[in-house]
Design a protein around this motif. Structure first.
Motif, PDB file in Angstrom:
ATOM      1  N   ALA A 152      84.311  44.789 -25.147  1.00 16.59           N
ATOM      2  CA  ALA A 152      84.124  43.580 -25.959  1.00 16.59           C
ATOM      3  C   ALA A 152      84.103  42.324 -25.098  1.00 16.59           C
ATOM      4  N   ASP A 153      83.556  42.427 -23.918  1.00 13.73           N
ATOM      5  CA  ASP A 153      83.511  41.261 -23.033  1.00 13.73           C
ATOM      6  C   ASP A 153      82.691  40.144 -23.686  1.00 13.73           C
ATOM      7  N   GLY A 154      83.290  38.987 -23.782  1.00 12.47           N
ATOM      8  CA  GLY A 154      82.624  37.854 -24.400  1.00 12.47           C
ATOM      9  C   GLY A 154      82.476  37.974 -25.914  1.00 12.47           C
ATOM     10  N   ASP A 155      83.285  38.812 -26.543  1.00 10.96           N
ATOM     11  CA  ASP A 155      83.232  39.048 -27.991  1.00 10.96           C
ATOM     12  C   ASP A 155      81.880  39.587 -28.454  1.00 10.96           C
ATOM     13  N   ILE A 156      81.133  40.153 -27.544  1.00  7.52           N
ATOM     14  CA  ILE A 156      79.851  40.757 -27.888  1.00  7.52           C
ATOM     15  C   ILE A 156      79.915  42.229 -27.493  1.00  7.52           C
ATOM     16  N   ILE A 157      79.530  43.091 -28.415  1.00  6.67           N
ATOM     17  CA  ILE A 157      79.451  44.520 -28.117  1.00  6.67           C
ATOM     18  C   ILE A 157      77.998  44.925 -28.292  1.00  6.67           C
ATOM     19  N   THR A 158      77.386  45.346 -27.207  1.00 10.11           N
ATOM     20  CA  THR A 158      75.989  45.771 -27.277  1.00 10.11           C
ATOM     21  C   THR A 158      75.908  47.179 -27.865  1.00 10.11           C
ATOM     22  N   ASP A 159      74.722  47.556 -28.266  1.00 10.22           N
ATOM     23  CA  ASP A 159      74.517  48.906 -28.788  1.00 10.22           C
ATOM     24  C   ASP A 159      74.875  49.940 -27.720  1.00 10.22           C
TER      25      ASP A 159
ATOM     26  N   TYR B 242      73.904  49.854 -13.308  1.00  8.82           N
ATOM     27  CA  TYR B 242      74.695  49.348 -14.425  1.00  8.82           C
ATOM     28  C   TYR B 242      74.850  50.420 -15.501  1.00  8.82           C
ATOM     29  N   TYR B 243      73.855  51.312 -15.579  1.00  5.42           N
ATOM     30  CA  TYR B 243      73.835  52.346 -16.604  1.00  5.42           C
ATOM     31  C   TYR B 243      73.916  53.740 -15.993  1.00  5.42           C
ATOM     32  N   GLU B 244      74.355  54.673 -16.816  1.00  8.61           N
ATOM     33  CA  GLU B 244      74.328  56.090 -16.466  1.00  8.61           C
ATOM     34  C   GLU B 244      73.655  56.803 -17.625  1.00  8.61           C
ATOM     35  N   THR B 245      72.679  57.615 -17.330  1.00  9.83           N
ATOM     36  CA  THR B 245      71.952  58.329 -18.371  1.00  9.83           C
ATOM     37  C   THR B 245      72.432  59.771 -18.410  1.00  9.83           C
ATOM     38  N   ILE B 246      72.862  60.204 -19.587  1.00  8.22           N
ATOM     39  CA  ILE B 246      73.343  61.570 -19.788  1.00  8.22           C
ATOM     40  C   ILE B 246      72.547  62.164 -20.933  1.00  8.22           C
ATOM     41  N   ASP B 247      71.901  63.285 -20.678  1.00  7.94           N
ATOM     42  CA  ASP B 247      71.047  63.945 -21.675  1.00  7.94           C
ATOM     43  C   ASP B 247      70.067  62.965 -22.320  1.00  7.94           C
ATOM     44  N   GLY B 248      69.500  62.083 -21.510  1.00 13.24           N
ATOM     45  CA  GLY B 248      68.485  61.161 -21.990  1.00 13.24           C
ATOM     46  C   GLY B 248      69.008  59.928 -22.712  1.00 13.24           C
ATOM     47  N   VAL B 249      70.331  59.770 -22.818  1.00 13.92           N
ATOM     48  CA  VAL B 249      70.934  58.614 -23.493  1.00 13.92           C
ATOM     49  C   VAL B 249      71.565  57.711 -22.434  1.00 13.92           C
ATOM     50  N   ARG B 250      71.333  56.409 -22.565  1.00 17.53           N
ATOM     51  CA  ARG B 250      71.844  55.440 -21.593  1.00 17.53           C
ATOM     52  C   ARG B 250      73.216  54.929 -22.019  1.00 17.53           C
ATOM     53  N   TYR B 251      74.168  55.004 -21.087  1.00 12.35           N
ATOM     54  CA  TYR B 251      75.540  54.544 -21.312  1.00 12.35           C
ATOM     55  C   TYR B 251      75.911  53.526 -20.245  1.00 12.35           C
ATOM     56  N   LYS B 252      76.928  52.711 -20.535  1.00 14.89           N
ATOM     57  CA  LYS B 252      77.402  51.729 -19.571  1.00 14.89           C
ATOM     58  C   LYS B 252      78.295  52.435 -18.541  1.00 14.89           C
TER      59      LYS B 252
ATOM     60  N   GLU C 258      82.589  45.820 -36.230  1.00 14.79           N
ATOM     61  CA  GLU C 258      81.387  46.051 -37.035  1.00 14.79           C
ATOM     62  C   GLU C 258      81.473  45.332 -38.377  1.00 14.79           C
ATOM     63  N   ASN C 259      82.663  45.338 -39.022  1.00 15.01           N
ATOM     64  CA  ASN C 259      82.831  44.630 -40.288  1.00 15.01           C
ATOM     65  C   ASN C 259      82.636  43.128 -40.104  1.00 15.01           C
ATOM     66  N   ASN C 260      83.205  42.573 -39.044  1.00  9.21           N
ATOM     67  CA  ASN C 260      83.050  41.146 -38.772  1.00  9.21           C
ATOM     68  C   ASN C 260      81.599  40.789 -38.492  1.00  9.21           C
ATOM     69  N   ARG C 261      80.925  41.637 -37.754  1.00  9.17           N
ATOM     70  CA  ARG C 261      79.511  41.394 -37.443  1.00  9.17           C
ATOM     71  C   ARG C 261      78.681  41.427 -38.716  1.00  9.17           C
ATOM     72  N   HIS C 262      78.990  42.384 -39.590  1.00  7.77           N
ATOM     73  CA  HIS C 262      78.261  42.529 -40.852  1.00  7.77           C
ATOM     74  C   HIS C 262      78.433  41.284 -41.708  1.00  7.77           C
ATOM     75  N   HIS C 263      79.656  40.768 -41.782  1.00  6.65           N
ATOM     76  CA  HIS C 263      79.939  39.574 -42.595  1.00  6.65           C
ATOM     77  C   HIS C 263      79.256  38.339 -42.021  1.00  6.65           C
TER      78      HIS C 263
END
Length: 112
Positions: A66-73, A24-34, A104-109
């Protein structure tokens, strides 16, 4: 035990975890990406004159982020990485940058 590979040189290291074909993930330079988002970008680059269009960004890429209106880190980091490392047309880059800022603005509010 960790399945991450270690490199003795300074070249970027890409690992895929235990199951290379289905990770599910790919790690590049130690960082995990989708992985799915990175693969979409790679394929779009091959098919779209080595650049990613606004139409593709809006109809194919953003819905996966933005699948399911949720964006993970991880999805957010993957989008930022993609924008920095793949050639998006200026309208595509603007579209995605604005969408992530709006989210991000909507999440913050909502968290107040």
């Amino acid at each position: 035990p960790s399945s991450r590979s270690r490199s003795n040189n300074n070249a970027p290291t890409t690992t895929t975890g235990d199951r290379q074909q289905h990770s599910y993930y790919e790690t590049i330079d130690g960082v995990r990406y989708k992985r799915e988002i990175l693969e979409l970008c790679r394929n779009a680059m091959k098919e779209g004159n080595h650049r990613i269009s606004k139409t593709f960004a809006e109809t194919e890429l953003w819905p996966k982020i933005a699948d399911g209106d949720i964006i993970t880190d991880t999805e957010r980091k993957t989008l930022v990485f993609a924008i920095e490392h793949f050639h998006f047309t200026p309208p595509a880059k603007t579209l995605l940058t604005e969408k992530i800022k709006t989210w991000e603005n909507n999440r913050h509010h909502h968290n107040k």
